[in-house]
Design a protein around this motif. Structure first.
Motif, PDB file in Angstrom:
ATOM      1  N   ASN A  46       0.827  -1.206   0.000  1.00 37.15           N
ATOM      2  CA  ASN A  46       0.000   0.000   0.000  1.00 37.15           C
ATOM      3  C   ASN A  46       0.862   1.256   0.000  1.00 37.15           C
ATOM      4  N   ALA A  47       1.967   1.235   0.755  1.00 34.22           N
ATOM      5  CA  ALA A  47       2.864   2.390   0.787  1.00 34.22           C
ATOM      6  C   ALA A  47       3.454   2.665  -0.592  1.00 34.22           C
ATOM      7  N   GLU A  48       3.853   1.609  -1.303  1.00 36.64           N
ATOM      8  CA  GLU A  48       4.387   1.779  -2.650  1.00 36.64           C
ATOM      9  C   GLU A  48       3.309   2.307  -3.595  1.00 36.64           C
ATOM     10  N   ALA A  49       2.083   1.797  -3.472  1.00 34.76           N
ATOM     11  CA  ALA A  49       1.005   2.258  -4.344  1.00 34.76           C
ATOM     12  C   ALA A  49       0.710   3.739  -4.129  1.00 34.76           C
ATOM     13  N   LEU A  50       0.658   4.178  -2.868  1.00 37.23           N
ATOM     14  CA  LEU A  50       0.365   5.580  -2.582  1.00 37.23           C
ATOM     15  C   LEU A  50       1.525   6.481  -2.996  1.00 37.23           C
ATOM     16  N   ALA A  51       2.749   6.009  -2.817  1.00 37.52           N
ATOM     17  CA  ALA A  51       3.907   6.789  -3.270  1.00 37.52           C
ATOM     18  C   ALA A  51       3.888   6.939  -4.785  1.00 37.52           C
ATOM     19  N   ALA A  52       3.558   5.857  -5.490  1.00 40.30           N
ATOM     20  CA  ALA A  52       3.495   5.918  -6.947  1.00 40.30           C
ATOM     21  C   ALA A  52       2.407   6.886  -7.401  1.00 40.30           C
ATOM     22  N   PHE A  53       1.261   6.857  -6.721  1.00 39.12           N
ATOM     23  CA  PHE A  53       0.174   7.791  -7.059  1.00 39.12           C
ATOM     24  C   PHE A  53       0.633   9.231  -6.872  1.00 39.12           C
ATOM     25  N   ALA A  54       1.285   9.515  -5.743  1.00 32.72           N
ATOM     26  CA  ALA A  54       1.749  10.876  -5.459  1.00 32.72           C
ATOM     27  C   ALA A  54       2.796  11.336  -6.459  1.00 32.72           C
ATOM     28  N   GLU A  55       3.606  10.386  -6.965  1.00 35.79           N
ATOM     29  CA  GLU A  55       4.692  10.728  -7.882  1.00 35.79           C
ATOM     30  C   GLU A  55       4.287  10.621  -9.349  1.00 35.79           C
ATOM     31  N   GLY A  56       3.042  10.229  -9.615  1.00 34.11           N
ATOM     32  CA  GLY A  56       2.561  10.150 -10.985  1.00 34.11           C
ATOM     33  C   GLY A  56       3.176   9.034 -11.797  1.00 34.11           C
ATOM     34  N   ARG A  57       3.449   7.889 -11.159  1.00 33.02           N
ATOM     35  CA  ARG A  57       4.044   6.745 -11.861  1.00 33.02           C
ATOM     36  C   ARG A  57       3.260   5.481 -11.535  1.00 33.02           C
ATOM     37  N   ASP A  58       3.551   4.399 -12.259  1.00 27.94           N
ATOM     38  CA  ASP A  58       2.950   3.106 -11.958  1.00 27.94           C
ATOM     39  C   ASP A  58       3.657   2.485 -10.758  1.00 27.94           C
ATOM     40  N   PRO A  59       2.919   1.813  -9.883  1.00 31.78           N
ATOM     41  CA  PRO A  59       3.588   1.164  -8.755  1.00 31.78           C
ATOM     42  C   PRO A  59       4.440  -0.019  -9.205  1.00 31.78           C
ATOM     43  N   ASP A  60       5.495  -0.288  -8.470  1.00 32.37           N
ATOM     44  CA  ASP A  60       6.380  -1.425  -8.751  1.00 32.37           C
ATOM     45  C   ASP A  60       6.379  -2.323  -7.513  1.00 32.37           C
ATOM     46  N   PHE A  61       5.707  -3.455  -7.636  1.00 30.93           N
ATOM     47  CA  PHE A  61       5.577  -4.359  -6.500  1.00 30.93           C
ATOM     48  C   PHE A  61       6.606  -5.488  -6.519  1.00 30.93           C
ATOM     49  N   THR A  62       7.590  -5.421  -7.424  1.00 27.62           N
ATOM     50  CA  THR A  62       8.526  -6.548  -7.580  1.00 27.62           C
ATOM     51  C   THR A  62       9.575  -6.612  -6.488  1.00 27.62           C
ATOM     52  N   ASN A  63       9.794  -5.514  -5.757  1.00 29.81           N
ATOM     53  CA  ASN A  63      10.851  -5.512  -4.736  1.00 29.81           C
ATOM     54  C   ASN A  63      10.302  -5.441  -3.323  1.00 29.81           C
ATOM     55  N   LEU A  64       9.067  -5.892  -3.129  1.00 29.74           N
ATOM     56  CA  LEU A  64       8.475  -5.898  -1.797  1.00 29.74           C
ATOM     57  C   LEU A  64       9.114  -7.003  -0.957  1.00 29.74           C
ATOM     58  N   PRO A  65       9.006  -6.905   0.364  1.00 32.19           N
ATOM     59  CA  PRO A  65       9.488  -8.002   1.227  1.00 32.19           C
ATOM     60  C   PRO A  65       8.772  -9.310   0.890  1.00 32.19           C
ATOM     61  N   PRO A  66       9.401 -10.450   1.185  1.00 30.88           N
ATOM     62  CA  PRO A  66       8.775 -11.744   0.903  1.00 30.88           C
ATOM     63  C   PRO A  66       7.376 -11.834   1.526  1.00 30.88           C
ATOM     64  N   GLY A  67       6.447 -12.361   0.740  1.00 34.17           N
ATOM     65  CA  GLY A  67       5.069 -12.497   1.220  1.00 34.17           C
ATOM     66  C   GLY A  67       4.187 -11.318   0.911  1.00 34.17           C
ATOM     67  N   TRP A  68       4.765 -10.195   0.515  1.00 27.35           N
ATOM     68  CA  TRP A  68       3.985  -9.004   0.179  1.00 27.35           C
ATOM     69  C   TRP A  68       3.828  -8.886  -1.334  1.00 27.35           C
TER      70      TRP A  68
END
Length: 264
Positions: free
Chosen positions: A242-264
């Protein structure tokens, strides 16, 4: 002085409620959750109202939860929620015992789609689009959609809608059974109001009894689904995805979920 968040008109015993935050694409902040909840409670008690028709002003039906305010809620431990908030609105929708007709124009995201689970008839403009962005925001479903959507459109259609975060066209929504009628944009409100007026010409006591009888078998399962979803949303909101998604929204980019901690 704050601007009004809704436009309300009465005709033919139909109360038309128009979401009116057009600059925000009718995204729901706490104030709009409160305003719509109050409007539904008032319509339920008003003996002159037989049917409610809900639509959006401007280019969207609703862009879902206001992500700017979601970020503020996570970051600010002193954030003050509304009097009703999201949960209060869902309570009001679940308890609303008169026919609810939707006229979906433009975009419908999040609650702009999941509200369909509480509607009785849904009209959609042929250029409108719908999606539930839960997995693209790293959160859980809402509004008992994990129960209501499989029941409404079948398990695999619901799985695609809830898991993919992809757009659903009006044609696809009609084929799934997510909406009842697809209209040209100019015909959306006339067609929706015409159907609402037919319902509103019937006795309110009979309309209420039919709706209560149709909803009665669902109430316990709706409550249980909402409890599961609320628990999941609370666990995931503010987490790494969720933090990555909101940061991506604020920065005007697509979220990148490939480097999340294991299980996320």
């Amino acid at each position: 002085m704050s601007e009004p968040l809704l436009r309300i008109e009465d005709a033919d015993r139909v109360r038309t409620i128009t979401l009116d935050r057009p600059k925000a694409l009718n995204a729901f902040n706490e104030a709009l959750y409160d305003a719509l909840t109050d409007a539904l409670l008032e319509a339920a008690e008003d003996p002159a109202v037989a049917v409610v028709l809900l639509t959006g002003g401007g280019r969207a039906f609703s862009a879902g939860t206001d992500l700017v305010e979601m970020g503020e809620r996570i970051a600010n431990p002193d954030f003050e929620p509304g009097r009703h908030g999201f949960i209060g609105l869902i309570d009001a929708l679940e308890a609303f015992d008169k026919p609810l007709v939707l006229a979906i124009n433009g975009l419908g995201l999040g609650i702009g789609l999941t509200v369909i689970g509480f509607a009785d008839l849904v009209f959609m403009a042929d250029d409108a689009r719908l999606k539930t962005p839960f997995t693209s925001l790293g959160v859980a479903p809402e509004a008992a959609s994990s129960y209501l959507l499989p029941r409404l459109i079948g398990r695999q259609n619901a799985a695609w809608v809830l898991l993919s975060s992809e757009w659903i066209s009006a044609a696809e929504a009609k084929e799934m059974g997510l909406v009842w009628r697809v209209c040209e944009p100019a015909a959306l409100m006339p067609d929706a109001h015409r159907a609402a007026a037919v319902l509103a010409s019937r006795p309110i006591s009979s309309l209420r009894e039919v709706k209560r009888d149709m909803r009665a078998p669902l109430r316990d399962e709706i409550r249980r689904a909402r409890e599961r979803e609320n628990d999941g949303f609370a666990r995931l909101m503010g987490g790494p995805a969720n933090a990555e998604a909101l940061a991506a929204f604020a920065e005007g980019r697509d979220p990148d979920f490939t480097n999340l901690p294991p299980g996320w």
